[in-house]
Design a protein around this motif. Sequence first.
Motif, mmCIF file in Angstrom:
data_model
loop_
_atom_site.group_PDB
_atom_site.id
_atom_site.type_symbol
_atom_site.label_atom_id
_atom_site.label_comp_id
_atom_site.label_asym_id
_atom_site.label_seq_id
_atom_site.Cartn_x
_atom_site.Cartn_y
_atom_site.Cartn_z
ATOM 1 N N THR A 141 3.159 16.166 -22.769
ATOM 2 C CA THR A 141 1.752 16.335 -22.398
ATOM 3 C C THR A 141 0.936 16.449 -23.675
ATOM 4 O OG1 THR A 141 2.266 17.410 -20.303
ATOM 5 C CG2 THR A 141 0.083 17.822 -21.226
ATOM 6 N N TYR A 142 -0.144 15.688 -23.746
ATOM 7 C CA TYR A 142 -0.990 15.676 -24.933
ATOM 8 C C TYR A 142 -2.302 16.394 -24.613
ATOM 9 C CZ TYR A 142 2.398 12.664 -27.071
ATOM 10 O OH TYR A 142 3.573 12.178 -27.602
ATOM 11 N N LEU A 143 -2.587 17.416 -25.396
ATOM 12 C CA LEU A 143 -3.762 18.251 -25.192
ATOM 13 C C LEU A 143 -4.825 17.908 -26.228
ATOM 14 C CD1 LEU A 143 -1.904 21.676 -24.781
ATOM 15 C CD2 LEU A 143 -2.771 20.236 -22.947
ATOM 16 N N CYS A 144 -6.014 17.662 -25.750
ATOM 17 C CA CYS A 144 -7.159 17.434 -26.620
ATOM 18 C C CYS A 144 -7.930 18.751 -26.731
ATOM 19 C CB CYS A 144 -8.032 16.335 -26.006
ATOM 20 S SG CYS A 144 -9.595 16.021 -26.833
ATOM 21 N N ALA A 145 -8.420 19.071 -27.915
ATOM 22 C CA ALA A 145 -9.160 20.319 -28.100
ATOM 23 C C ALA A 145 -10.362 20.077 -28.996
ATOM 24 C CB ALA A 145 -8.264 21.401 -28.702
ATOM 25 N N ALA A 146 -11.416 20.840 -28.750
ATOM 26 C CA ALA A 146 -12.629 20.749 -29.553
ATOM 27 C C ALA A 146 -13.066 22.142 -29.955
ATOM 28 C CB ALA A 146 -13.743 20.072 -28.753
ATOM 29 N N ASP A 147 -13.648 22.247 -31.126
ATOM 30 C CA ASP A 147 -14.158 23.556 -31.524
ATOM 31 C C ASP A 147 -15.548 23.736 -30.923
ATOM 32 O OD1 ASP A 147 -16.035 23.508 -34.550
ATOM 33 O OD2 ASP A 147 -15.645 21.828 -33.211
ATOM 34 N N GLY B 105 -8.553 20.632 -23.195
ATOM 35 C CA GLY B 105 -8.470 19.917 -21.940
ATOM 36 C C GLY B 105 -7.174 20.288 -21.230
ATOM 37 N N LYS B 106 -7.026 19.806 -19.999
ATOM 38 C CA LYS B 106 -5.831 20.145 -19.226
ATOM 39 C C LYS B 106 -4.626 19.324 -19.644
ATOM 40 C CE LYS B 106 -8.233 21.835 -15.138
ATOM 41 N NZ LYS B 106 -8.376 21.736 -13.653
ATOM 42 N N GLY B 107 -4.869 18.289 -20.432
ATOM 43 C CA GLY B 107 -3.757 17.517 -20.947
ATOM 44 C C GLY B 107 -3.469 16.256 -20.149
ATOM 45 N N THR B 108 -2.923 15.270 -20.846
ATOM 46 C CA THR B 108 -2.466 14.026 -20.213
ATOM 47 C C THR B 108 -0.962 13.958 -20.332
ATOM 48 O OG1 THR B 108 -4.494 12.822 -20.728
ATOM 49 C CG2 THR B 108 -2.528 11.508 -20.266
ATOM 50 N N HIS B 109 -0.305 13.766 -19.192
ATOM 51 C CA HIS B 109 1.144 13.658 -19.180
ATOM 52 C C HIS B 109 1.535 12.209 -19.485
ATOM 53 C CE1 HIS B 109 5.137 14.052 -16.766
ATOM 54 N NE2 HIS B 109 5.330 14.161 -18.064
#
Lengths: 113, 113
Positions: free
Chosen positions: B86-92, B104-108
């Motif tokens: 699962t790949y999680l995207c994050a922003a400050d 984010g909730k992530g992409t599997h």
Amino acid sequence: NAGVMQNPRHLVRRRGQEARLRCSPMKGHSHVYWYRQLPEEGLKFMVYLQKENIIDESGMPKERFSAEFPKEGPSILRIQQVVRGDSAAYFCASSRLKEEKLFFGSGTQLSVL
Amino acid sequence: QKEVEQNSGPLSVPEGAIASLNCTYSDRGSQSFFWYRQYSGKSPELIMFIYSNGDKEDGRFTAQLNKASQYVSLLIRDSQPSDSATYLCAADPSGGGADGLTFGKGTHLIIQP
């Protein structure tokens, strides 16, 4: 060069008991963040601390939850009178500077029976 | 409400192909963006970060940022079965606040051998 250390790895509590989760940041890191992750959910920010100070606890429930990062020792996330809804993975992360790259610990899986 | 949105997937890609993961964010003031990889039952692991518009390459990974469109992506070239996660995207968060990263909730992602 140890990474972020969390313990315990797994914690089982009955409803009404207290849960204490510990986190030691990476060497040289003074910023600690706690996140909660529910199944199929993203990481939810809970609290951000520096040594002896809570900087932002806007993501933490107002009741039963508290966090500290004393001058000596690990950061502690404390959950009093746990309920089943508290069951989740709790991750600690640390960074060298505020909102720089976060490095995560292995997490504590809390199960409330 | 500052949000990071990702398609939950699963995204299935054949081995050797390019996997493209996308993320949008609502906080126009965010400046830093991060991609984390999380294997099932494990902690998030930082794989890429990007601050400037354009592309940033690191090995098989390329992060792309378009601040005007509030869009971040991660490309994985020559996908391997070990990239399945699962790949999680994050922003400050912007505004000088002290919040932790917004995830984010992530992409599997599933890489088919």
